[in-house]
Design a protein around this motif. Structure first.
Motif, mmCIF file in Angstrom:
data_model
loop_
_atom_site.group_PDB
_atom_site.id
_atom_site.type_symbol
_atom_site.label_atom_id
_atom_site.label_comp_id
_atom_site.label_asym_id
_atom_site.label_seq_id
_atom_site.Cartn_x
_atom_site.Cartn_y
_atom_site.Cartn_z
ATOM 1 N N PRO A 1 1.598 -32.909 17.587
ATOM 2 C CA PRO A 1 1.742 -33.343 18.992
ATOM 3 C C PRO A 1 0.656 -32.776 19.890
ATOM 4 O O PRO A 1 0.144 -33.482 20.770
ATOM 5 C CB PRO A 1 3.133 -32.805 19.380
ATOM 6 C CG PRO A 1 3.854 -32.655 18.091
ATOM 7 C CD PRO A 1 2.826 -32.269 17.088
ATOM 8 N N LEU A 2 0.307 -31.507 19.659
ATOM 9 C CA LEU A 2 -0.740 -30.887 20.471
ATOM 10 C C LEU A 2 -2.092 -31.546 20.218
ATOM 11 O O LEU A 2 -2.859 -31.808 21.156
ATOM 12 C CB LEU A 2 -0.821 -29.392 20.136
ATOM 13 C CG LEU A 2 -1.829 -28.573 20.948
ATOM 14 C CD1 LEU A 2 -1.471 -28.588 22.422
ATOM 15 C CD2 LEU A 2 -1.878 -27.144 20.435
ATOM 16 N N ILE A 3 -2.367 -31.845 18.950
ATOM 17 C CA ILE A 3 -3.633 -32.511 18.615
ATOM 18 C C ILE A 3 -3.680 -33.904 19.235
ATOM 19 O O ILE A 3 -4.715 -34.340 19.754
ATOM 20 C CB ILE A 3 -3.793 -32.581 17.076
ATOM 21 C CG1 ILE A 3 -3.969 -31.168 16.503
ATOM 22 C CG2 ILE A 3 -4.977 -33.459 16.701
ATOM 23 C CD1 ILE A 3 -3.950 -31.115 14.986
ATOM 24 N N ALA A 4 -2.535 -34.605 19.206
ATOM 25 C CA ALA A 4 -2.489 -35.949 19.801
ATOM 26 C C ALA A 4 -2.784 -35.885 21.295
ATOM 27 O O ALA A 4 -3.541 -36.704 21.835
ATOM 28 C CB ALA A 4 -1.107 -36.575 19.557
ATOM 29 N N LEU A 5 -2.194 -34.906 21.991
ATOM 30 C CA LEU A 5 -2.449 -34.760 23.429
ATOM 31 C C LEU A 5 -3.914 -34.427 23.691
ATOM 32 O O LEU A 5 -4.521 -34.925 24.648
ATOM 33 C CB LEU A 5 -1.549 -33.656 24.005
ATOM 34 C CG LEU A 5 -0.058 -33.984 24.103
ATOM 35 C CD1 LEU A 5 0.727 -32.754 24.529
ATOM 36 C CD2 LEU A 5 0.167 -35.113 25.112
ATOM 37 N N LEU A 6 -4.474 -33.571 22.831
ATOM 38 C CA LEU A 6 -5.873 -33.182 22.982
ATOM 39 C C LEU A 6 -6.795 -34.392 22.819
ATOM 40 O O LEU A 6 -7.754 -34.569 23.569
ATOM 41 C CB LEU A 6 -6.210 -32.114 21.937
ATOM 42 C CG LEU A 6 -7.535 -31.385 22.097
ATOM 43 C CD1 LEU A 6 -7.528 -30.536 23.355
ATOM 44 C CD2 LEU A 6 -7.806 -30.496 20.890
ATOM 45 N N VAL A 7 -6.472 -35.232 21.838
ATOM 46 C CA VAL A 7 -7.295 -36.421 21.603
ATOM 47 C C VAL A 7 -7.189 -37.395 22.772
ATOM 48 O O VAL A 7 -8.197 -37.920 23.267
ATOM 49 C CB VAL A 7 -6.855 -37.114 20.291
ATOM 50 C CG1 VAL A 7 -7.511 -38.488 20.167
ATOM 51 C CG2 VAL A 7 -7.214 -36.244 19.091
ATOM 52 N N PHE B 1 -6.145 -36.904 26.001
ATOM 53 C CA PHE B 1 -6.522 -36.459 27.344
ATOM 54 C C PHE B 1 -7.856 -35.722 27.406
ATOM 55 O O PHE B 1 -8.344 -35.457 28.506
ATOM 56 C CB PHE B 1 -5.423 -35.563 27.918
ATOM 57 C CG PHE B 1 -4.148 -36.296 28.182
ATOM 58 C CD1 PHE B 1 -4.052 -37.212 29.220
ATOM 59 C CD2 PHE B 1 -3.045 -36.106 27.363
ATOM 60 C CE1 PHE B 1 -2.879 -37.906 29.455
ATOM 61 C CE2 PHE B 1 -1.867 -36.793 27.598
ATOM 62 C CZ PHE B 1 -1.778 -37.700 28.638
ATOM 63 N N THR B 2 -8.439 -35.354 26.284
ATOM 64 C CA THR B 2 -9.704 -34.609 26.333
ATOM 65 C C THR B 2 -10.812 -35.291 25.529
ATOM 66 O O THR B 2 -11.873 -35.610 26.073
ATOM 67 C CB THR B 2 -9.501 -33.173 25.787
ATOM 68 O OG1 THR B 2 -8.479 -32.537 26.534
ATOM 69 C CG2 THR B 2 -10.786 -32.381 25.912
ATOM 70 N N ILE B 3 -10.567 -35.504 24.232
ATOM 71 C CA ILE B 3 -11.641 -36.003 23.372
ATOM 72 C C ILE B 3 -11.981 -37.464 23.684
ATOM 73 O O ILE B 3 -13.152 -37.819 23.842
ATOM 74 C CB ILE B 3 -11.238 -35.833 21.890
ATOM 75 C CG1 ILE B 3 -11.086 -34.340 21.576
ATOM 76 C CG2 ILE B 3 -12.287 -36.460 20.976
ATOM 77 C CD1 ILE B 3 -10.609 -34.044 20.179
ATOM 78 N N TYR B 4 -10.950 -38.304 23.828
ATOM 79 C CA TYR B 4 -11.228 -39.714 24.107
ATOM 80 C C TYR B 4 -11.949 -39.911 25.454
ATOM 81 O O TYR B 4 -12.953 -40.636 25.515
ATOM 82 C CB TYR B 4 -9.929 -40.527 24.074
ATOM 83 C CG TYR B 4 -10.133 -41.944 24.549
ATOM 84 C CD1 TYR B 4 -10.826 -42.862 23.757
ATOM 85 C CD2 TYR B 4 -9.679 -42.350 25.800
ATOM 86 C CE1 TYR B 4 -11.042 -44.158 24.200
ATOM 87 C CE2 TYR B 4 -9.904 -43.642 26.256
ATOM 88 C CZ TYR B 4 -10.578 -44.544 25.448
ATOM 89 O OH TYR B 4 -10.811 -45.804 25.887
ATOM 90 N N PRO B 5 -11.492 -39.273 26.565
ATOM 91 C CA PRO B 5 -12.242 -39.438 27.825
ATOM 92 C C PRO B 5 -13.685 -38.951 27.730
ATOM 93 O O PRO B 5 -14.581 -39.547 28.329
ATOM 94 C CB PRO B 5 -11.436 -38.590 28.819
ATOM 95 C CG PRO B 5 -10.068 -38.543 28.261
ATOM 96 C CD PRO B 5 -10.244 -38.520 26.778
ATOM 97 N N LEU B 6 -13.898 -37.872 26.964
ATOM 98 C CA LEU B 6 -15.262 -37.358 26.823
ATOM 99 C C LEU B 6 -16.144 -38.353 26.061
ATOM 100 O O LEU B 6 -17.273 -38.653 26.482
ATOM 101 C CB LEU B 6 -15.239 -36.004 26.096
ATOM 102 C CG LEU B 6 -16.601 -35.366 25.841
ATOM 103 C CD1 LEU B 6 -17.309 -35.077 27.157
ATOM 104 C CD2 LEU B 6 -16.456 -34.095 25.027
ATOM 105 N N ILE B 7 -15.618 -38.876 24.962
ATOM 106 C CA ILE B 7 -16.394 -39.859 24.184
ATOM 107 C C ILE B 7 -16.647 -41.118 25.009
ATOM 108 O O ILE B 7 -17.747 -41.684 25.010
ATOM 109 C CB ILE B 7 -15.657 -40.199 22.872
ATOM 110 C CG1 ILE B 7 -15.629 -38.966 21.959
ATOM 111 C CG2 ILE B 7 -16.323 -41.362 22.150
ATOM 112 C CD1 ILE B 7 -14.789 -39.142 20.714
ATOM 113 N N TYR B 8 -15.636 -41.554 25.753
ATOM 114 C CA TYR B 8 -15.797 -42.752 26.601
ATOM 115 C C TYR B 8 -16.838 -42.506 27.689
ATOM 116 O O TYR B 8 -17.632 -43.399 28.021
ATOM 117 C CB TYR B 8 -14.459 -43.119 27.235
ATOM 118 C CG TYR B 8 -14.533 -44.353 28.101
ATOM 119 C CD1 TYR B 8 -14.607 -45.625 27.513
ATOM 120 C CD2 TYR B 8 -14.542 -44.263 29.481
ATOM 121 C CE1 TYR B 8 -14.692 -46.762 28.290
ATOM 122 C CE2 TYR B 8 -14.630 -45.398 30.269
ATOM 123 C CZ TYR B 8 -14.696 -46.641 29.672
ATOM 124 O OH TYR B 8 -14.789 -47.766 30.438
#
Length: 295
Positions: free
Chosen positions: A21-27, A29-36
């Motif tokens: 769950p923590l990894i999903a939230l990280l992806v 709210f953090t990783i996906y916006p950064l990649i986008y």
């Protein structure tokens, strides 16, 4: 999911059921916006087609040649350096004062922490009124001490506007430093102070030889936390001056916001945001290495 399977997961020694769950939230709210954001920095909004058009490195070339960006970066660095320096000095001085167990200091410590619950935009509005040349209390007080003509519009004067915004920033976030430094002071051992007192050391000598060295890690963490926050200043500037007069208070965050939402240059706004992020990451990593901060 069957109850037996849920129980099996709950008693499992594997960390993954709890980490997923923590990894999903990280992806999300953090990783996906950064990649986008990185992807967006190589595109630009095309009004004719109402879509995104690939422009390669055009936004990065524009950033390099943009004098407005370099001016905003200079203002941001000045804001960062002045606010951080004053907040550290004032925070340490107030923390040392309030560390004494005197009557009323407990209430004062609680009152100080109240500034942290006020949203920065509201604090900006408060100081916008307090610095008004017609009915603001700050121009009146400065006029009474002969430091400034009380009719001077602080936030509309190029040489004073940044200082006017910094007052709000320092007022609101110095208590944050006070709380961190007080927690550090309370954790210091008393034995070195007792030994120094027996040797006849003065209060200043104990502060310079004992308190500062032992508090160095706490100060480093406080500098890191506030430094990252200061570099992305937006609320106070947006509410109090909108970057003016001229470009006297124009910061990188405000410039990125303007390019993205006022001029609909989404790609260039993303480029500005990424540049700000890269600068903060480089500065933070350098500081961690120099100050040897350990989490």
């Amino acid at each position: 999911m069957p109850i037996v399977q849920v129980k099996r997961i709950a008693i499992s020694d594997s960390p993954w059921p709890w980490l997923l769950p923590l990894i999903a939230l990280l992806v999300v709210f953090t990783i996906y916006p950064l990649i986008y954001n990185i992807w967006l920095s190589f595109h630009e909004f095309a009004p004719a087609t109402r879509g995104l058009k690939f422009v390669g490195f055009a936004n990065w070339v524009q950033l390099w040649n943009d004098t407005r960006f370099w001016s905003a970066l200079g203002v941001t660095f000045v804001y960062f350096a002045v606010a951080l320096t004053l907040e550290i000095i004032l925070g340490m001085a107030i923390a040392l004062l309030l560390d004494a167990e005197l009557p009323g200091f407990g209430v004062l410590r609680a009152v100080l922490s109240m500034t942290l619950v006020i949203p920065p935009a509201i604090a900006g509005m408060m100081f916008l009124l307090m610095e008004d040349p017609q009915f603001g209390v700050l121009p009146y007080l400065l006029g009474q001490f002969g430091l400034l003509d009380k009719s001077t519009p602080i936030l509309a004067t190029s040489s004073l506007a940044l200082a006017g915004v910094l007052i709000a920033e320092i007022w609101q976030w110095t208590p944050f430093m006070v709380l961190i430094f007080m927690a550090g002071l309370r954790a210091l051992p008393v034995e070195p102070y007792e030994a120094a007192s027996i040797d006849g050391a003065s209060s200043f000598q104990m502060f310079r030889r004992l308190t500062l060295p032992m508090m160095s890690k706490v100060i480093a963490v406080a500098v890191l936390l506030r430094g990252i926050d200061l570099f992305r200043v937006f609320d106070y500037v947006f509410v109090m001056t909108s970057g003016g007069p001229g470009t006297a208070t124009y910061t990188v965050s405000l410039y990125a916001w303007q390019q993205t939402f006022s001029f609909l240059k989404w790609g260039y706004g993303a480029t500005l945001s990424l540049t700000s992020l890269i600068i903060v990451m480089v500065m933070a990593n350098l500081f961690i290495r120099i100050a040897k901060v350990r989490w």
